[in-house]
Design a protein around this motif. Structure first.
Motif, PDB file in Angstrom:
ATOM      1  N   TRP A  84      -3.092   8.443   4.697  1.00 27.30           N
ATOM      2  CA  TRP A  84      -3.657   7.157   5.069  1.00 27.30           C
ATOM      3  C   TRP A  84      -4.464   7.294   6.334  1.00 27.30           C
ATOM      4  CZ3 TRP A  84      -1.671   2.863   8.428  1.00 27.30           C
ATOM      5  CH2 TRP A  84      -0.858   3.323   9.461  1.00 27.30           C
TER       6      TRP A  84
ATOM      7  N   THR B 177       4.753   6.538   5.850  1.00 33.15           N
ATOM      8  CA  THR B 177       3.789   7.394   5.150  1.00 33.15           C
ATOM      9  C   THR B 177       4.096   8.866   5.406  1.00 33.15           C
ATOM     10  OG1 THR B 177       2.194   7.185   6.974  1.00 33.15           O
ATOM     11  CG2 THR B 177       1.907   5.710   5.066  1.00 33.15           C
TER      12      THR B 177
ATOM     13  N   PHE C  82      -4.562   5.577   1.185  1.00 30.87           N
ATOM     14  CA  PHE C  82      -5.272   4.336   1.474  1.00 30.87           C
ATOM     15  C   PHE C  82      -5.858   4.358   2.871  1.00 30.87           C
ATOM     16  CE2 PHE C  82      -0.942   3.577   2.888  1.00 30.87           C
ATOM     17  CZ  PHE C  82      -1.048   2.777   4.024  1.00 30.87           C
TER      18      PHE C  82
ATOM     19  N   SER D 194       0.833  -1.203   0.000  1.00 31.48           N
ATOM     20  CA  SER D 194       0.000   0.000   0.000  1.00 31.48           C
ATOM     21  C   SER D 194       0.869   1.254   0.000  1.00 31.48           C
ATOM     22  CB  SER D 194      -0.935   0.018   1.209  1.00 31.48           C
ATOM     23  OG  SER D 194      -1.871  -1.027   1.130  1.00 31.48           O
TER      24      SER D 194
END
Length: 124
Positions: free
Chosen positions: A81, A74, A49, A42
């Motif tokens: 996310w 991230t 996401f 991901s």
């Protein structure tokens, strides 16, 4: 024939171009690598996401560690996310450990999608 204790990850592409990963089962020593690989994929996509953990029945320390690592990655890559815990049994350990204050946790997928959408493409 599916064992409810075995981790399953099902991907759903939302109309807003956000992928929602629905995770069910136990995240323990036997399944932590599968969970970590799913998170890494991901992040590698570079797209926003949502990680829906509402169907997770147990999460061991390796699972929590994977969430923290994903959070750091991230942030480093400026990827939007969100985590959904809903009524999952992992909500309490997240609260007790203080991770609830650090990780982007939301009560439902619609709330998470709204939060990601309101952050904007530049993370602002």
């Amino acid at each position: 024939m599916s064992d409810p204790d075995v981790i399953q990850i099902k991907l759903e592409r939302h109309p807003s171009a956000v992928t929602v990963a629905h995770v069910t089962g136990d995240i323990d020593l036997a399944s932590a690598d599968v969970f970590r690989e799913g998170l890494a994929e991901s992040v590698a996509s570079g797209d926003a996401f949502v990680l829906n953990l509402d169907g997770v029945t147990f999460m061991g320390s390796l699972g929590f560690s994977a969430l923290v690592e994903t959070h750091h990655e991230t942030e480093r890559r400026n990827i939007r996310w969100a985590i959904v815990t809903g009524g999952s049994p992992i909500s309490r350990p997240l609260r007790i450990t203080g991770l609830e204050q650090v990780l982007p946790i939301y009560p439902s997928v619609p709330d998470a999608l709204e939060a990601i959408g309101s952050i904007g493409l530049n993370g602002e």
